[in-house]
Design a protein around this motif. Structure first.
Motif, PDB file in Angstrom:
ATOM      1  N   LEU A  70      57.760  68.823   7.276  1.00  0.00           N
ATOM      2  CA  LEU A  70      57.521  67.945   6.127  1.00  0.00           C
ATOM      3  C   LEU A  70      56.101  67.387   6.152  1.00  0.00           C
ATOM      4  CD1 LEU A  70      60.865  65.897   6.166  1.00  0.00           C
ATOM      5  CD2 LEU A  70      60.283  67.831   4.686  1.00  0.00           C
ATOM      6  N   PRO A  71      55.534  67.132   4.984  1.00  0.00           N
ATOM      7  CA  PRO A  71      54.217  66.474   4.930  1.00  0.00           C
ATOM      8  C   PRO A  71      54.282  65.110   5.610  1.00  0.00           C
ATOM      9  CG  PRO A  71      54.832  67.364   2.785  1.00  0.00           C
ATOM     10  CD  PRO A  71      56.043  67.474   3.647  1.00  0.00           C
ATOM     11  N   HIS A  72      53.179  64.705   6.220  1.00  0.00           N
ATOM     12  CA  HIS A  72      53.152  63.467   6.993  1.00  0.00           C
ATOM     13  C   HIS A  72      53.596  62.272   6.148  1.00  0.00           C
ATOM     14  CE1 HIS A  72      51.866  60.587  10.029  1.00  0.00           C
ATOM     15  NE2 HIS A  72      51.261  59.916   9.066  1.00  0.00           N
ATOM     16  N   GLY A  73      53.095  62.180   4.923  1.00  0.00           N
ATOM     17  CA  GLY A  73      53.440  61.042   4.075  1.00  0.00           C
ATOM     18  C   GLY A  73      54.910  60.972   3.743  1.00  0.00           C
ATOM     19  N   VAL A  74      55.559  62.129   3.645  1.00  0.00           N
ATOM     20  CA  VAL A  74      56.981  62.171   3.309  1.00  0.00           C
ATOM     21  C   VAL A  74      57.834  61.770   4.505  1.00  0.00           C
ATOM     22  CG1 VAL A  74      58.904  63.674   2.626  1.00  0.00           C
ATOM     23  CG2 VAL A  74      56.664  63.920   1.535  1.00  0.00           C
ATOM     24  N   ARG A  75      57.510  62.330   5.669  1.00  0.00           N
ATOM     25  CA  ARG A  75      58.357  62.066   6.827  1.00  0.00           C
ATOM     26  C   ARG A  75      58.199  60.653   7.379  1.00  0.00           C
ATOM     27  NH1 ARG A  75      54.958  66.211   9.765  1.00  0.00           N
ATOM     28  NH2 ARG A  75      53.567  65.099  11.195  1.00  0.00           N
ATOM     29  N   GLN A  76      57.192  59.917   6.923  1.00  0.00           N
ATOM     30  CA  GLN A  76      57.025  58.538   7.357  1.00  0.00           C
ATOM     31  C   GLN A  76      57.864  57.555   6.541  1.00  0.00           C
ATOM     32  OE1 GLN A  76      55.400  57.450  10.148  1.00  0.00           O
ATOM     33  NE2 GLN A  76      55.326  59.668  10.482  1.00  0.00           N
ATOM     34  N   LYS A  77      58.445  58.018   5.430  1.00  0.00           N
ATOM     35  CA  LYS A  77      59.315  57.162   4.629  1.00  0.00           C
ATOM     36  C   LYS A  77      60.571  56.837   5.425  1.00  0.00           C
ATOM     37  CE  LYS A  77      57.062  56.858   0.681  1.00  0.00           C
ATOM     38  NZ  LYS A  77      56.646  55.560   0.119  1.00  0.00           N
ATOM     39  N   GLY A  78      60.980  55.565   5.394  1.00  0.00           N
ATOM     40  CA  GLY A  78      62.129  55.135   6.178  1.00  0.00           C
ATOM     41  C   GLY A  78      63.390  55.919   5.878  1.00  0.00           C
ATOM     42  N   PHE A  79      63.660  56.165   4.598  1.00  0.00           N
ATOM     43  CA  PHE A  79      64.868  56.886   4.217  1.00  0.00           C
ATOM     44  C   PHE A  79      64.831  58.321   4.740  1.00  0.00           C
ATOM     45  CE2 PHE A  79      66.939  59.730   1.105  1.00  0.00           C
ATOM     46  CZ  PHE A  79      68.254  59.330   1.308  1.00  0.00           C
ATOM     47  N   VAL A  80      63.678  58.975   4.609  1.00  0.00           N
ATOM     48  CA  VAL A  80      63.540  60.354   5.075  1.00  0.00           C
ATOM     49  C   VAL A  80      63.692  60.420   6.590  1.00  0.00           C
ATOM     50  CG1 VAL A  80      61.994  62.346   5.216  1.00  0.00           C
ATOM     51  CG2 VAL A  80      62.098  60.994   3.110  1.00  0.00           C
ATOM     52  N   ARG A  81      63.097  59.459   7.298  1.00  0.00           N
ATOM     53  CA  ARG A  81      63.212  59.419   8.765  1.00  0.00           C
ATOM     54  C   ARG A  81      64.667  59.296   9.196  1.00  0.00           C
ATOM     55  NH1 ARG A  81      59.286  58.290  12.399  1.00  0.00           N
ATOM     56  NH2 ARG A  81      60.626  56.838  13.531  1.00  0.00           N
ATOM     57  N   SER A  82      65.445  58.531   8.452  1.00  0.00           N
ATOM     58  CA  SER A  82      66.858  58.369   8.822  1.00  0.00           C
ATOM     59  C   SER A  82      67.618  59.677   8.708  1.00  0.00           C
ATOM     60  CB  SER A  82      67.518  57.311   7.928  1.00  0.00           C
ATOM     61  OG  SER A  82      67.711  57.794   6.609  1.00  0.00           O
ATOM     62  N   LEU A  83      67.113  60.610   7.892  1.00  0.00           N
ATOM     63  CA  LEU A  83      67.773  61.899   7.693  1.00  0.00           C
ATOM     64  C   LEU A  83      67.324  62.946   8.692  1.00  0.00           C
ATOM     65  CD1 LEU A  83      67.646  62.218   3.786  1.00  0.00           C
ATOM     66  CD2 LEU A  83      69.619  61.572   5.175  1.00  0.00           C
ATOM     67  N   VAL A  84      66.038  62.964   9.032  1.00  0.00           N
ATOM     68  CA  VAL A  84      65.497  64.095   9.804  1.00  0.00           C
ATOM     69  C   VAL A  84      64.945  63.720  11.180  1.00  0.00           C
ATOM     70  CG1 VAL A  84      64.904  65.291   7.663  1.00  0.00           C
ATOM     71  CG2 VAL A  84      63.164  63.885   8.808  1.00  0.00           C
ATOM     72  N   HIS A  85      64.850  62.438  11.468  1.00  0.00           N
ATOM     73  CA  HIS A  85      64.263  62.013  12.745  1.00  0.00           C
ATOM     74  C   HIS A  85      65.350  61.524  13.687  1.00  0.00           C
ATOM     75  CE1 HIS A  85      61.101  60.581  15.438  1.00  0.00           C
ATOM     76  NE2 HIS A  85      61.796  59.464  15.583  1.00  0.00           N
ATOM     77  N   PRO A  86      65.667  62.277  14.755  1.00  0.00           N
ATOM     78  CA  PRO A  86      66.712  61.846  15.686  1.00  0.00           C
ATOM     79  C   PRO A  86      66.252  60.646  16.526  1.00  0.00           C
ATOM     80  CG  PRO A  86      66.321  64.232  15.811  1.00  0.00           C
ATOM     81  CD  PRO A  86      65.172  63.638  15.070  1.00  0.00           C
ATOM     82  N   TYR A  87      67.047  59.607  16.537  1.00  0.00           N
ATOM     83  CA  TYR A  87      66.767  58.456  17.390  1.00  0.00           C
ATOM     84  C   TYR A  87      68.089  57.840  17.829  1.00  0.00           C
ATOM     85  CZ  TYR A  87      67.266  56.067  12.838  1.00  0.00           C
ATOM     86  OH  TYR A  87      67.710  55.634  11.622  1.00  0.00           O
ATOM     87  N   ALA A  88      68.044  57.107  18.933  1.00  0.00           N
ATOM     88  CA  ALA A  88      69.263  56.613  19.559  1.00  0.00           C
ATOM     89  C   ALA A  88      69.775  55.325  18.949  1.00  0.00           C
ATOM     90  CB  ALA A  88      69.037  56.421  21.054  1.00  0.00           C
TER      91      ALA A  88
END
Length: 445
Positions: free
Chosen positions: A163-181
């Motif tokens: 994903l483009p940097h600006g898109v993946r930094q959005k909080g909603f997008v991060r909740s979908l594609v960024h694994p965190y504990a």
């Protein structure tokens, strides 16, 4: 010479089993909940192919009520331009993404409901589906423990890298594609890690915990015959107390209490009066554990802290007043409030994505239903699950009690939890199991 009878088209189990069994992998890849929409494509194609080949595709009981809800969601697009009092004026175009997101998920999960309900025992047995849901509960507990003991664990997923940097930094997008504990939140007078893996949000983790724990119990004490398996299951439940308490999730605590009471009453009505005593003993054991361990201090601090109460009350009032403005079909989607509950001058900014501008309908499925979809949509949504709860009320099997508990619990949880995406998926799978169980009972008569 007699012509050979055409073979009935089969439905492969792999779209559903692959989704549930390999969910930790999808989460690690950054697909997570997106996988539920992806697998709906082969499910829909297979259902269509089976129908064309002559295999009847059955619809769940009460499905007409669900269709009423879906139609209301679609019709709601026509009122996206409407501006309720106290909401940010962003125009219909700015709301299309949210509506499209919900439409895609409602459609995808509806396909999953129909697909799961049409699978035969030979294709995917009910016992195996229960076992898959029990597996996801174990995954939820593991994710919760990860959130407690390695709260800062996170990594960039392969999908996120695309994903483009600006898109993946959005909080909603991060909740979908960024694994965190865990989500690190300012509660009980300090920053506190709250388990989220592998479901994206702490509230979703808590909601799914309530929906899946009943299937874990149904598998361990309804299907598993090996005593060692039951001992391991009991150990897993005991370990789950740690992330449940550390989640600081009052909705989860209430939900578990509701589930315990429901199951105990259902078992007692089925002649197993000992269930009431067992529930009381379990309550005493939990209270004792909280009294002699540091977990009790965590619970006490959370109950004394009510930071979110004001926001929730504010949003409830806005949802009710919004329904009064557009009672029939609502406003088609959620809206952002103008500022916060104390001032209209506090708003979102590039430096603070979550400042002010609270989402009306973001604090519980019920409030979203009445505001976004009005009386008609609310009646269709709640009517569908209420009908299922009533229709299958006499099912005293492990599936009947677990499925009834899952549906009953959602009527309590809807006042503080939103259902999309995975909670609604597990509600639908509970419905499908109840539906298939009833069909199997009729065929045996």
């Amino acid at each position: 010479m007699l012509a050979a009878r055409p073979r009935t088209a089969s439905l492969p189990a792999w779209p559903l089993t692959g989704l549930l069994l390999l969910y930790p992998l999808w989460w690690a890849l950054g697909l997570g909940v997106l996988a539920f929409a992806i697998v709906a494509v082969p499910m829909a194609a297979t259902l269509l192919r089976a129908h064309v080949a002559g295999r009847p595709v059955r619809l769940p009981p009460g499905f007409a009520l669900w269709v009423v809800f879906l139609v209301t969601v679609v019709v709601g697009v026509t009122v996206l331009h409407a501006e309720p009092v106290g909401a940010v004026d962003e125009g219909a175009g700015g709301r299309l993404f949210g509506v499209a997101f919900r439409l895609v998920w409602y459609a995808a999960l509806t396909v999953m409901l129909v697909y799961a309900g049409n699978l035969t025992e030979a294709e995917l047995s009910r016992e195996r589906l229960v076992r898959l849901l029990a597996w996801l509960f174990a995954v939820t507990v593991a994710g919760g423990l990860l959130g407690v003991f390695a709260s800062h664990f996170e990594f960039t997923s392969p999908v996120e890298l695309l994903l483009p940097h600006g898109v993946r930094q959005k909080g909603f997008v991060r909740s979908l594609v960024h694994p965190y504990a865990a989500q690190i939140m300012d509660l009980v007078r300090d920053s506190h890690p709250r388990p989220a893996a592998p479901w994206g949000y702490t509230n979703t983790w808590g909601n799914n915990f309530c929906l899946l724990v009943v299937w874990f119990a149904a598998w361990a004490w309804g299907y598993a015959k090996d005593r060692r398996v039951r001992v391991l299951a009991a150990a897993c439940l005991a370990a789950s107390v740690v992330p449940v308490v550390h989640s600081l999730n009052r909705g989860l605590w209430i939900g578990l209490g509701v589930a315990a009471v429901y199951v105990a009453v259902r078992l007692a009505l089925a002649g197993r009066v000992w269930a009431i005593g067992a529930m009381a003993l379990a309550g005493v054991a939990v209270a004792g554990a909280l009294a002699v361990t540091p977990l009790g201090n965590v619970v006490s601090a959370r109950l004394d802290d009510g930071k979110s109460n004001g926001v929730r009350s504010f949003l409830m009032e806005r949802a009710v007043s919004g329904m009064a403005e557009s009672p029939v079909i609502g406003f088609g989607s959620t809206r952002d409030t103008m500022g916060g509950r104390n001032s209209i001058t506090v708003g979102e900014s590039a430096e603070c994505e979550r400042c002010g501008n609270f989402t009306i309908g973001g604090n519980g499925q019920f409030w979203q239903l009445i505001f976004a979809h009005g009386i008609v949509g609310t009646a269709g949504y709640l009517g569908f699950f209420g009908y299922g709860l009533w229709r299958f009320r006499r099912d005293r099997s492990a599936i009947g009690i677990a499925g009834g508990c899952a549906l009953f619990g959602t009527f309590a949880a809807m006042f503080w939890y939103n259902a999309l995406v995975t909670p609604l998926a597990f509600m639908f799978l509970a419905y499908a199991l109840l539906w298939r169980n009833a069909a199997s009972a009729r065929s045996e008569l």
